[in-house]
Design a protein around this motif. Structure first.
Motif, PDB file in Angstrom:
ATOM      1  N   GLY A  43     -20.512 -35.396  -7.509  1.00  0.00           N
ATOM      2  CA  GLY A  43     -20.190 -36.650  -8.171  1.00  0.00           C
ATOM      3  C   GLY A  43     -18.843 -37.236  -7.807  1.00  0.00           C
ATOM      4  N   THR A  44     -18.072 -36.548  -6.966  1.00  0.00           N
ATOM      5  CA  THR A  44     -16.767 -37.069  -6.564  1.00  0.00           C
ATOM      6  C   THR A  44     -16.938 -38.299  -5.687  1.00  0.00           C
ATOM      7  OG1 THR A  44     -15.758 -34.868  -6.653  1.00  0.00           O
ATOM      8  CG2 THR A  44     -14.636 -36.542  -5.322  1.00  0.00           C
ATOM      9  N   THR A  45     -16.216 -39.348  -6.032  1.00  0.00           N
ATOM     10  CA  THR A  45     -16.287 -40.590  -5.248  1.00  0.00           C
ATOM     11  C   THR A  45     -14.978 -40.907  -4.529  1.00  0.00           C
ATOM     12  OG1 THR A  45     -15.668 -41.877  -7.211  1.00  0.00           O
ATOM     13  CG2 THR A  45     -18.024 -41.582  -6.785  1.00  0.00           C
ATOM     14  N   HIS A  46     -13.895 -40.258  -4.961  1.00  0.00           N
ATOM     15  CA  HIS A  46     -12.599 -40.541  -4.338  1.00  0.00           C
ATOM     16  C   HIS A  46     -11.770 -39.265  -4.298  1.00  0.00           C
ATOM     17  CE1 HIS A  46      -8.301 -42.226  -4.433  1.00  0.00           C
ATOM     18  NE2 HIS A  46      -8.774 -42.421  -3.211  1.00  0.00           N
ATOM     19  N   LEU A  47     -11.322 -38.906  -3.107  1.00  0.00           N
ATOM     20  CA  LEU A  47     -10.458 -37.747  -2.908  1.00  0.00           C
ATOM     21  C   LEU A  47      -9.095 -38.251  -2.458  1.00  0.00           C
ATOM     22  CD1 LEU A  47     -11.264 -34.741  -3.212  1.00  0.00           C
ATOM     23  CD2 LEU A  47     -11.385 -34.613  -0.720  1.00  0.00           C
ATOM     24  N   LEU A  48      -8.052 -37.773  -3.133  1.00  0.00           N
ATOM     25  CA  LEU A  48      -6.677 -38.141  -2.809  1.00  0.00           C
ATOM     26  C   LEU A  48      -5.933 -36.863  -2.451  1.00  0.00           C
ATOM     27  CD1 LEU A  48      -4.274 -40.073  -2.660  1.00  0.00           C
ATOM     28  CD2 LEU A  48      -4.093 -39.950  -5.150  1.00  0.00           C
ATOM     29  N   VAL A  49      -5.563 -36.727  -1.183  1.00  0.00           N
ATOM     30  CA  VAL A  49      -4.935 -35.506  -0.673  1.00  0.00           C
ATOM     31  C   VAL A  49      -3.470 -35.791  -0.395  1.00  0.00           C
ATOM     32  CG1 VAL A  49      -4.977 -33.746   1.137  1.00  0.00           C
ATOM     33  CG2 VAL A  49      -7.122 -34.800   0.373  1.00  0.00           C
ATOM     34  N   VAL A  50      -2.594 -34.912  -0.886  1.00  0.00           N
ATOM     35  CA  VAL A  50      -1.167 -35.063  -0.620  1.00  0.00           C
ATOM     36  C   VAL A  50      -0.666 -33.841   0.139  1.00  0.00           C
ATOM     37  CG1 VAL A  50      -0.530 -34.126  -2.890  1.00  0.00           C
ATOM     38  CG2 VAL A  50       1.130 -35.467  -1.614  1.00  0.00           C
ATOM     39  N   ALA A  51       0.142 -34.098   1.144  1.00  0.00           N
ATOM     40  CA  ALA A  51       0.778 -33.047   1.938  1.00  0.00           C
ATOM     41  C   ALA A  51       2.278 -33.298   1.954  1.00  0.00           C
ATOM     42  CB  ALA A  51       0.233 -33.038   3.367  1.00  0.00           C
ATOM     43  N   ALA A  52       3.051 -32.239   1.908  1.00  0.00           N
ATOM     44  CA  ALA A  52       4.501 -32.400   1.998  1.00  0.00           C
ATOM     45  C   ALA A  52       4.915 -32.773   3.423  1.00  0.00           C
ATOM     46  CB  ALA A  52       5.200 -31.120   1.562  1.00  0.00           C
ATOM     47  N   HIS A  53       4.243 -32.160   4.416  1.00  0.00           N
ATOM     48  CA  HIS A  53       4.559 -32.395   5.825  1.00  0.00           C
ATOM     49  C   HIS A  53       3.270 -32.601   6.606  1.00  0.00           C
ATOM     50  CE1 HIS A  53       7.291 -29.262   4.087  1.00  0.00           C
ATOM     51  NE2 HIS A  53       8.188 -30.184   4.399  1.00  0.00           N
ATOM     52  N   PRO A  54       3.337 -33.255   7.768  1.00  0.00           N
ATOM     53  CA  PRO A  54       2.165 -33.302   8.633  1.00  0.00           C
ATOM     54  C   PRO A  54       1.749 -31.871   9.005  1.00  0.00           C
ATOM     55  CG  PRO A  54       3.894 -34.796   9.401  1.00  0.00           C
ATOM     56  CD  PRO A  54       4.504 -33.937   8.345  1.00  0.00           C
ATOM     57  N   ASP A  55       0.538 -31.539   8.806  1.00  0.00           N
ATOM     58  CA  ASP A  55      -0.169 -30.269   9.088  1.00  0.00           C
ATOM     59  C   ASP A  55      -0.504 -29.488   7.818  1.00  0.00           C
ATOM     60  OD1 ASP A  55       2.092 -28.679   8.402  1.00  0.00           O
ATOM     61  OD2 ASP A  55       2.407 -27.953  10.430  1.00  0.00           O
ATOM     62  N   ASP A  56       0.194 -29.743   6.687  1.00  0.00           N
ATOM     63  CA  ASP A  56      -0.136 -29.011   5.462  1.00  0.00           C
ATOM     64  C   ASP A  56      -1.589 -29.246   5.070  1.00  0.00           C
ATOM     65  OD1 ASP A  56       2.453 -28.034   5.242  1.00  0.00           O
ATOM     66  OD2 ASP A  56       3.102 -29.654   3.900  1.00  0.00           O
ATOM     67  N   GLU A  57      -2.018 -30.502   5.116  1.00  0.00           N
ATOM     68  CA  GLU A  57      -3.394 -30.831   4.721  1.00  0.00           C
ATOM     69  C   GLU A  57      -4.399 -30.228   5.699  1.00  0.00           C
ATOM     70  OE1 GLU A  57      -2.786 -32.972   8.114  1.00  0.00           O
ATOM     71  OE2 GLU A  57      -1.394 -32.961   6.419  1.00  0.00           O
ATOM     72  N   THR A  58      -4.026 -30.147   6.973  1.00  0.00           N
ATOM     73  CA  THR A  58      -4.928 -29.572   7.966  1.00  0.00           C
ATOM     74  C   THR A  58      -5.114 -28.079   7.730  1.00  0.00           C
ATOM     75  OG1 THR A  58      -4.139 -31.209   9.574  1.00  0.00           O
ATOM     76  CG2 THR A  58      -5.340 -29.300  10.439  1.00  0.00           C
ATOM     77  N   LEU A  59      -4.014 -27.388   7.506  1.00  0.00           N
ATOM     78  CA  LEU A  59      -4.083 -25.948   7.266  1.00  0.00           C
ATOM     79  C   LEU A  59      -4.797 -25.637   5.954  1.00  0.00           C
ATOM     80  CD1 LEU A  59      -0.415 -25.060   8.295  1.00  0.00           C
ATOM     81  CD2 LEU A  59      -2.493 -24.673   9.645  1.00  0.00           C
ATOM     82  N   GLY A  60      -4.448 -26.376   4.904  1.00  0.00           N
ATOM     83  CA  GLY A  60      -4.945 -26.031   3.582  1.00  0.00           C
ATOM     84  C   GLY A  60      -6.367 -26.466   3.312  1.00  0.00           C
ATOM     85  N   VAL A  61      -6.714 -27.694   3.699  1.00  0.00           N
ATOM     86  CA  VAL A  61      -8.038 -28.229   3.357  1.00  0.00           C
ATOM     87  C   VAL A  61      -8.683 -28.963   4.529  1.00  0.00           C
ATOM     88  CG1 VAL A  61      -7.603 -28.384   0.890  1.00  0.00           C
ATOM     89  CG2 VAL A  61      -6.964 -30.311   2.361  1.00  0.00           C
ATOM     90  N   GLY A  62      -8.280 -28.641   5.757  1.00  0.00           N
ATOM     91  CA  GLY A  62      -8.836 -29.331   6.917  1.00  0.00           C
ATOM     92  C   GLY A  62     -10.337 -29.167   7.041  1.00  0.00           C
ATOM     93  N   GLY A  63     -10.858 -27.986   6.727  1.00  0.00           N
ATOM     94  CA  GLY A  63     -12.295 -27.767   6.790  1.00  0.00           C
ATOM     95  C   GLY A  63     -13.039 -28.571   5.750  1.00  0.00           C
ATOM     96  N   LEU A  64     -12.486 -28.650   4.548  1.00  0.00           N
ATOM     97  CA  LEU A  64     -13.100 -29.462   3.493  1.00  0.00           C
ATOM     98  C   LEU A  64     -13.160 -30.923   3.927  1.00  0.00           C
ATOM     99  CD1 LEU A  64     -12.327 -29.276  -0.317  1.00  0.00           C
ATOM    100  CD2 LEU A  64     -12.487 -31.458   0.848  1.00  0.00           C
TER     101      LEU A  64
END
Length: 466
Positions: A43-64
Motif C-alpha cells: 500500500g505504500t505510494t510514496h517513499l522518501l529516502v534520506v542519506a547523509a552522504h552520497p552512497d549511504d542510500e546505495t549501501l543501505g537500501v540500494g537493493g530495495l
C-alpha cells in the motif's frame, strides 16, 4: 561515504575506537536472522529516502530501491556532497570531491531507480548536526502527510552525520505522520551482532536482478571504492571487507519511532519573547481582534492552548472568571505574569491531555483559544487535539472555540494557517459547533465556532423606532 570528524575510517581498516572491524561472517551466521520478519510495504505510494552522504542510500537500501515498482513515487535526499571523504588528499580539493560525488550520485540513482527524484542539498559534510533544521525543513516539504514512508540512516550508526540525519528524519516523520524506518551502514562494520535491535529488524529479500543493479550502483561510487591516486591520502575508503556487508541477498531496516524534543524550550531559553507578543503592533492588534470576536461577554473558564509567555491568556482574564494557560515549554510558562485567576499547565497536547484534565478538576470549560499553535502539530495530532477541544466545550450552551493563525509558510512544518482552520472546523462540526465569524486578512485568519442560539450575558439592544 564520508568520515566527518573521523579520519578515513575505511582507509585505516579499524573502528573509531581502534579495534578490528566486524567480519561479515559473524553477522550472516547469527541464528537470530531466522526470526527477523519481512518488511511489509504493501500500500505504500510514496517513499522518501534520506542519506547523509552520497552512497549511504546505495549501501543501505540500494537493493530495495532497485526492486521498487515504478508506480511508487520516490524522492531521494542526499544531505551533503561528501566532500570531506578524503581530508588529506594531495590531488583533490573538497570542491573537486563535491563535484565528483554529486555526479556519481546522479548516475547511481538513475541506475537504481530511473523514476526517482534526486535532491542534493549541499549541506556541510561532517557538520550536519549544526544544519539539522535545514534538512528537517527539506524533508517536511517533500513528505506527504499520512502517506510517506521515510527511510533514514540508523540513529545509533556511530557516525555523527548519520545520526544527525536520523534525528532530522524522526522530526520530519513526527511532523508529517510519516512511517519511519532506519537502515544501518557503519554499524555492520564497527559493531557486533549484539548491537542490533533485533526486535525492530525487518528483512528485505532481494531478487537476483536487484542484487546485480545494487552491485553496479555501489561500483558507481568510484571515488569511494577505488583509490583517487596511488599517493597517501587518496586511499580506498570502502574496502572489500566493508562492502561485504552490503552484498547480502537481503537488506535490513529497523522500525523506528518518530519524535522530537520540543523546539520551543530552547527557543524560549534563548529569547525572552520570541514572537514579540507584548511589543509588536501586529500581535497587539491581533489580540484586540481576538477579544472582540468572542461572542459572549463573559465565560466561566477559558483555556488557551500554546500560550507562550502568556500575553493573550492575561488579557482573556478580562472576559473569563478563570483562565488555564497551556504550553509545552516550562521556560515560556515561567514568564506568564501570575494572577489568582490564571493557572498554567506544562503539557504537550494532545499526548498529555490528562495533565490539562487534572488541572481543570472537572470544571466546565466554555472557551478554548488556539492561537498560532495548530501548524506546529502534524495533521494527525491536530485532528486529535481539535477533537478533544470540541468535546471539552460541547457540553456548554455557551461553548466557543476561537482559532487564529498566520497564513504564510511555517518553515519546517507542513500545515498553513488556512489548512489548520479547515481541520479544526471539521472537528467543530462533528460536535455541533457552528462557524459564527471568519476574518481573513493577508497575514492571518481568525475563526470562531460556537453553540447555536442568541448571544448570552447581555441584553440585546432595543431597536429604535423608525
Amino acid at each position: 561515504m564520508s568520515d566527518g570528524i573521523k579520519d578515513a575510517p575505511g582507509a585505516s581498516g579499524l573502528t573509531p575506537s581502534g579495534d578490528p572491524p566486524t567480519d561479515e561472517a559473524r553477522w550472516v551466521e547469527d541464528p537470530r536472522w531466522r526470526d527477523v520478519i519481512p518488511l511489509d510495504l504493501t500500500g505504500t505510494t510514496h517513499l522518501l529516502v534520506v542519506a547523509a552522504h552520497p552512497d549511504d542510500e546505495t549501501l543501505g537500501v540500494g537493493g530495495l530501491l532497485a526492486g521498487l515498482p515504478a508506480d511508487v513515487d520516490l524522492d531521494v535526499v542526499v544531505a551533503t556532497d561528501g566532500q570531506a571523504s578524503h581530508p588529506r588528499s594531495p590531488t583533490h580539493t573538497p570542491a573537486d570531491l563535491a563535484r565528483i560525488r554529486r555526479a556519481e550520485a546522479r548516475e547511481v540513482i538513475t541506475e537504481l531507480a530511473p523514476h526517482a527524484r534526486l535532491h542534493l542539498l549541499g549541506l556541510t559534510d561532517g557538520g550536519l548536526a549544526d544544519e539539522q533544521d535545514e534538512l528537517t525543513a527539506a524533508l517536511v516539504r517533500l513528505a506527504r502527510p499520512g502517506e510517506s514512508v521515510l527511510l533514514a540512516p540508523y540513529r545509533a550508526d556511530g557516525h555523527p552525520d548519520h545520526e544527525a540525519a536520523a534525528r532530522s528524519a524522526a522530526t520530519a516523520a513526527w511532523r508529517t505522520d510519516a512511517r519511519l524506518l532506519e537502515y544501518p551502514v557503519w554499524l555492520w562494520h564497527w559493531e557486533g551482532p549484539d548491537a542490533l535491535p533485533w526486535g525492530s529488524a525487518r528483512r528485505v529479500d532481494l531478487s537476483d536482478e536487484a542484487r546485480r543493479r545494487k552491485a553496479r550502483a555501489v561500483a558507481g561510487h568510484r571515488s569511494q571504492v577505488e583509490p583517487l591516486s596511488d599517493r597517501p591520502g587518496d586511499e580506498v575508503l570502502l574496502r572489500p571487507d566493508m562492502l561485504a556487508h552490503f552484498a547480502r541477498p537481503w537488506e535490513t531496516l529497523l522500525v523506528a519511532e518518530p519524535g522530537e524534543s520540543s523546539p520551543f524550550e530552547d527557543l524560549h531559553a534563548r529569547e525572552e519573547d520570541p514572537w514579540e507578543v507584548r511589543t509588536s503592533w501586529y500581535e497587539r492588534r491581533k489580540r484586540a481582534l481576538t477579544l472582540a470576536a468572542l461572542p459572549q461577554e463573559r465565560y466561566a473558564v477559558g483555556v488557551e492552548v500554546g500560550c507562550s509567555v502568556g500575553a493573550l491568556a492575561e488579557e482573556l482574564l478580562g472576559r473569563c472568571d478563570a483562565v488555564v494557560a497551556v504550553d509545552e515549554s516550562a521556560e515560556a510558562l515561567g514568564r506568564v505574569e501570575g494572577a489568582e485567576r490564571l493557572r498554567t499547565v506544562r503539557a504537550s497536547l494532545p499526548e498529555e491531555w490528562g495533565c490539562l484534565e487534572e488541572a481543570l478538576g472537572g470544571e466546565t470549560v466554555e472557551l478554548v483559544v488556539l492561537s498560532e499553535v495548530g501548524y506546529f502539530l502534524s495533521p494527525g495530532r491536530l485532528r486529535e487535539l481539535a477533537r478533544r477541544v470540541g468535546e471539552l466545550v460541547a457540553g456548554s450552551d455557551r461553548a466557543t472555540v476561537l482559532a487564529c493563525h498566520w497564513r504564510h509558510e511555517i518553515v519546517g512544518w507542513p500545515l498553513t494557517g488556512d489548512e489548520v482552520h479547515g481541520l479544526v472546523g471539521e472537528a467543530m462540526t462533528n460536535v455541533g459547533l457552528q462557524r459564527r465569524s471568519h476574518l481573513l486578512e493577508e497575514d492571518f485568519v481568525l475563526t470562531v465556532w460556537s453553540a447555536t442560539g442568541v448571544l448570552r450575558g447581555a441584553a440585546l439592544p432595543e431597536q429604535p423606532d423608525v
